[in-house]
Design a protein around this motif. Structure first.
Motif, mmCIF file in Angstrom:
data_model
loop_
_atom_site.group_PDB
_atom_site.id
_atom_site.type_symbol
_atom_site.label_atom_id
_atom_site.label_comp_id
_atom_site.label_asym_id
_atom_site.label_seq_id
_atom_site.Cartn_x
_atom_site.Cartn_y
_atom_site.Cartn_z
ATOM 1 N N ALA A 100 57.148 -110.037 85.749
ATOM 2 C CA ALA A 100 57.321 -109.667 84.345
ATOM 3 C C ALA A 100 57.055 -108.180 84.200
ATOM 4 N N MET A 101 58.020 -107.473 83.637
ATOM 5 C CA MET A 101 57.879 -106.038 83.403
ATOM 6 C C MET A 101 57.562 -105.816 81.931
ATOM 7 N N THR A 102 56.437 -105.178 81.675
ATOM 8 C CA THR A 102 56.086 -104.761 80.325
ATOM 9 C C THR A 102 56.703 -103.391 80.097
ATOM 10 N N VAL A 103 57.514 -103.289 79.083
ATOM 11 C CA VAL A 103 58.251 -102.052 78.812
ATOM 12 C C VAL A 103 57.366 -101.089 78.029
ATOM 13 N N GLU A 104 57.215 -99.890 78.581
ATOM 14 C CA GLU A 104 56.454 -98.835 77.912
ATOM 15 C C GLU A 104 57.373 -97.846 77.209
ATOM 16 N N ARG A 105 58.578 -97.694 77.740
ATOM 17 C CA ARG A 105 59.539 -96.787 77.123
ATOM 18 C C ARG A 105 60.953 -97.243 77.476
ATOM 19 N N ILE A 106 61.853 -97.083 76.512
ATOM 20 C CA ILE A 106 63.254 -97.439 76.719
ATOM 21 C C ILE A 106 64.120 -96.275 76.260
ATOM 22 N N THR A 107 65.125 -95.940 77.052
ATOM 23 C CA THR A 107 66.104 -94.939 76.650
ATOM 24 C C THR A 107 67.490 -95.512 76.903
ATOM 25 N N GLY A 108 68.400 -95.229 76.006
ATOM 26 C CA GLY A 108 69.771 -95.673 76.162
ATOM 27 C C GLY A 108 70.724 -94.524 75.917
ATOM 28 N N LYS A 109 71.845 -94.540 76.643
ATOM 29 C CA LYS A 109 72.884 -93.531 76.455
ATOM 30 C C LYS A 109 74.231 -94.233 76.491
ATOM 31 N N ASP A 110 75.177 -93.661 75.757
ATOM 32 C CA ASP A 110 76.545 -94.140 75.894
ATOM 33 C C ASP A 110 77.519 -93.004 75.673
ATOM 34 N N CYS A 111 78.675 -93.175 76.258
ATOM 35 C CA CYS A 111 79.760 -92.217 76.142
ATOM 36 C C CYS A 111 81.009 -93.049 75.903
#
Length: 182
Positions: A149-160
């Motif tokens: 199980a990964m506890t998320v500390e930061r999320i970033t998303g990008k799209d083009c």
């Protein structure tokens, strides 16, 4: 932790869209840090539940598990490529339409059998074929897999997005004064 600032602010995906993208993504790549300092990355199927990302491997201890035991900080990436497109006169004036999400956080081994059971059920809901005639919810190898199980500390998303107009209709050549050699 890596810098939270994305270089291409024009491609930033809002957090709510990044989470939606993560939910529907197919496979991800999970990167760990080896004892020798080198990154180690492997592709994994995954599910999101309880505000965490869950993956699994065999219970046989290998490079991945050794890295996790030594250093729980990880990076998880999911992407979806679209099409390569031309935006200028030269071959290097090409781009890729895509969406991607990167998560930073910490990972742990899941010991609770009921959580492992629920993970397997959700994994089959996401990836399994609905009408195979096989018994549902029965996982005889539950005790010989390792669930993480990964506890998320930061999320970033990008799209083009794929541009509506491409070269030659629109010329966005990055080096407009360049001359092709004779």
């Amino acid at each position: 932790m890596s810098s939270p600032q994305l270089r291409r602010a024009d491609r930033v995906m809002p957090d709510d869209r990044a989470l939606q993208f993560l939910q529907r993504g197919f496979a991800g790549r999970l990167a760990t840090i080896g004892e020798d300092g080198y990154p180690y990355c492997l592709p994994l199927l995954y599910v999101c539940m309880d505000d965490q990302v869950f993956v699994h491997t065999t219970s046989t201890r290998g490079h991945f598990r050794s890295n996790i035991d030594r250093e729980p900080r990880v990076c998880f990436e999911v992407d979806e490529p679209d099409q390569v497109f031309d935006y200028g006169r030269f071959e290097c004036d090409s781009g890729l339409a895509y969406a991607s999400v990167i998560l930073f956080g910490r990972i742990r081994v899941v010991e609770e059998r009921d959580v492992k059971q629920r993970f397997c059920e959700m994994l089959m809901r996401k990836y399994g074929k609905p009408d195979t005639g096989r018994p549902k919810g029965f996982f005889p190898r539950l005790d010989i897999i390792t669930v993480y199980a990964m506890t998320v500390e930061r999320i970033t998303g990008k799209d083009c997005a794929l541009p509506a107009q491409q070269w030659p209709e629109v010329d966005l050549t990055r080096t407009p004064n360049a001359k092709v050699p004779d």
